[in-house]
Design a protein around this motif. Sequence first.
Motif, short mmCIF file in Angstrom:
data_model
loop_
_atom_site.label_atom_id
_atom_site.label_comp_id
_atom_site.label_asym_id
_atom_site.label_seq_id
_atom_site.Cartn_x
_atom_site.Cartn_y
_atom_site.Cartn_z
N PHE A 122 18.98 -65.94 98.44
CA PHE A 122 20.00 -64.94 98.74
C PHE A 122 20.37 -64.11 97.50
O PHE A 122 21.48 -63.61 97.40
CB PHE A 122 21.26 -65.62 99.30
N GLY A 123 19.45 -63.98 96.55
CA GLY A 123 19.70 -63.21 95.34
C GLY A 123 19.57 -64.04 94.10
O GLY A 123 19.12 -63.56 93.05
N ILE A 124 19.99 -65.28 94.16
CA ILE A 124 19.78 -66.23 93.08
C ILE A 124 19.04 -67.42 93.65
O ILE A 124 19.22 -67.78 94.81
CB ILE A 124 21.11 -66.67 92.42
N ASP A 125 18.21 -68.02 92.83
CA ASP A 125 17.39 -69.14 93.27
C ASP A 125 17.98 -70.44 92.73
O ASP A 125 17.87 -70.71 91.52
CB ASP A 125 15.96 -68.96 92.77
N PRO A 126 18.62 -71.25 93.57
CA PRO A 126 19.23 -72.48 93.08
C PRO A 126 18.23 -73.41 92.40
O PRO A 126 18.58 -74.11 91.44
CB PRO A 126 19.81 -73.12 94.34
N SER A 148 15.50 -65.62 86.06
CA SER A 148 16.04 -64.54 86.88
C SER A 148 15.10 -64.22 88.04
O SER A 148 13.89 -64.11 87.86
CB SER A 148 16.25 -63.29 86.03
N THR A 149 15.69 -64.04 89.21
CA THR A 149 14.91 -63.61 90.38
C THR A 149 14.63 -62.11 90.27
O THR A 149 15.16 -61.41 89.40
CB THR A 149 15.71 -63.89 91.66
N ILE A 150 13.80 -61.61 91.19
CA ILE A 150 13.52 -60.17 91.22
C ILE A 150 14.80 -59.39 91.47
O ILE A 150 15.03 -58.33 90.86
CB ILE A 150 12.45 -59.87 92.29
N SER A 151 15.67 -59.90 92.32
CA SER A 151 16.94 -59.22 92.58
C SER A 151 17.81 -59.19 91.34
O SER A 151 18.46 -58.17 91.05
CB SER A 151 17.68 -59.93 93.72
N LEU A 175 25.85 -59.16 91.19
CA LEU A 175 25.19 -57.91 91.61
C LEU A 175 23.91 -58.20 92.40
O LEU A 175 23.57 -57.46 93.33
CB LEU A 175 24.89 -57.05 90.39
N ALA A 176 23.19 -59.27 92.02
CA ALA A 176 21.97 -59.61 92.76
C ALA A 176 22.31 -60.00 94.20
O ALA A 176 21.62 -59.58 95.15
CB ALA A 176 21.24 -60.76 92.05
N MET A 177 23.36 -60.78 94.40
CA MET A 177 23.76 -61.13 95.76
C MET A 177 24.27 -59.91 96.53
O MET A 177 24.06 -59.79 97.75
CB MET A 177 24.84 -62.22 95.70
N ALA A 178 24.91 -58.98 95.80
CA ALA A 178 25.36 -57.74 96.46
C ALA A 178 24.16 -56.90 96.91
O ALA A 178 24.17 -56.31 98.00
CB ALA A 178 26.24 -56.94 95.50
#
Length: 726
Positions: A122-126, A148-151, A175-178
């Motif tokens: 969902f934007g970050i990879d746990p 860091s993920t692509i997002s 911001l990645a989740m946004a």
Amino acid sequence: MNNRRSGRQRTRRQKRGSAAGGTPPGRLRTWGRRLAIWGAALALLLVLFVSLAVAFSVRSMPSYYQLKATQTAQTIVVRARDGTEIVELGPSFGKWLTADEIPQVMKDAMISVEDRRYYSHFGIDPVRTGGAIIEGLTGSRARVGGTSTISQQLARNVFLNNNRSLDRKLREAILAMALEWKFSKEQILELYLNKVYFGGGAYGIDSASRKFFSHPATELSVAEAAIIAGLVKAPSRYSPTADVDAAVGRASVVLRLMKEQGRISPDVTVDPSAVRLKEEAGQNSVRYFTDWVLPQLDMLLPETFEPIEVWTTLDVGMQRAATASIKANTPDGAQGALVSMDRDGAVLALVGGTDYVQTNYNRATDALRQPGSSWKLFVYLAALEAGYTPDDRVVDTAVTIDGWSPRNSSGRNVGEIDLRTAFAYSINTVAAQLGNEVGFTSVASMARRFGITTEINTYPAMVLGSNEVRLIDMTRAFAAVSARGESVEPYGILKVETADGELLYQHEKPRSSQLVPDYVAAGITDLLQTAVATGTGRAAQIGRPVAGKTGTTSSNKDGYFVGFSSGVTTGVWMGRDDNTRVGGLQGGTAPARAFAAYMRYAVKDRPVEEFDTDLQLPEWQLEPDDEYMFGDPEDYYFIDEQGNLIEPGTADTPRNDPFAQDFDRTLGPERPNPSNTSQPGPGPRPPQQPPRGADGAPQAIGDDFLEEATGASGSNRSPPAQRQIN
């Protein structure tokens, strides 16, 4: 009955445990429930806070079409000191490719190496975040990709900077989740692949494909896509135009990950080394200079994305002459580097290698190599500061220091010579003796004082240049000698302006400090001038005064020459990157010739300057005889045989006092004693009796002296018994 007995026993044990201070199980369960409730409440508050932050970011985030039109990269125009544009660096955007136009192999390659769970998070990879935490705790380096993920990378590239602070990472995650909330996975991937930086000024896969392979990104092959995907981690390190082997090695990692994740068939054989790269014409060596100077903008300017113009200290003509001198004089198979700076530290020319396209490794500012005998600059500086002069006699003889026995390059010893000759002909045994006498730590301290920033070992062989240094640091040290012992700080940026002419930065001369006294700077300049005039640096002569020093390491692995003339200081290094022998390479041959070829051009429009080598020695180095006339013996205090202090002007010095005899010989006939007019002129006088107190005991100091020292006057004198010193 047995069960009832067992129950009573357990009850008694529990009561005894309670009485003994144990915690009842009921109380443990109560605390456990409380901790669970508090933890759940905190987690709920955290989720609520993150949700509100994400929602706020979504509301304030630009639209998809606004993000497409935004260019976050910066255009930088670099100018020489005369305003000439030498290079323009900045974004190169190819054609914008939609998600449907981007080859699937390019998407697969990027996801495989940068974010394998891209479509499921969902934007970050746990998983990756947890792995990063474990890695930080254990020090493991097993993972291939970053955290860091692509997002997250897209959020950083579009909205943030590369600061590694915790605050920036938290904002990046929000911001990645946004982004994930507001846009689809395909839109995020499209934005990312069209905006990510691939090095060489190329932003987006189309620009990178055209730069490296001479065709649009729609025609990318599997191997080419793997090369481009591998660039994101470190564009300069894995650039195929800078280091083909590194680029191919990184692409092989990408291909392996694609196979492991099932994005290409395991049976597919791909050879990235067979990819045809775009041929580039040779670039001017000015890129070595810009590679050194432009990273300094991060420290000089606030964060800005607007176009800027950078005015540098580079002299175009000198840079061209420096490039030509290195190419013409460097032995085949070797590399050469040159740094030249003005008397104030302004870098006028900088060459980091013979060909920037073949290798952009900057040997002028980054390479650590041994300077050989040019390091003797610091040995002789320490000796001159300790009291030696160029005319002092020293002995060239075999010497052993802590089991180390240096030998001269000639293989023989010449006996007694002066310091000037020993330096001019770079005699190793004399340098070793001087270093041992003044102390190897003193030599290291002198090198550090003159700007050597690398590690310095203080074993005896260090006097011959066994410590590794940077060429720019050695050039800085010689520039300080040229500046008569004042510190010099190398710099390359004069000013920075916006495209509209607004001044963002202006260089200001830093405060300088005197590194050594004037007479030491004059003495070492005398030695350096002799080394070029008659010694090992004769090949560096250019028809005007030159001061400098050669340097050659064992087996001719490194050749050095550093010197100055007419306010310009230049250092030259030559050698192989693999540190193997270069036949015939010595500091007095190819490096000195390259120095001379460059310096003839560099100083042609400057007035001829004679060196200041006049030694004005300090008083502590004068002969004792020169100090006998300093002062009047009537102004001196003396101690008599009883240990009493005899104050000036009131006591006669006994004739058997050696001090008095010296004064007699120096000053001639004795003057009349003003306190004894009955016996004027020369002749013996009875010794003055020390003053005595009321009890008849001798006083160490007379009453007149005490009154003068304490400010007492005749009107307020104390009775004699009260003026006695206890």
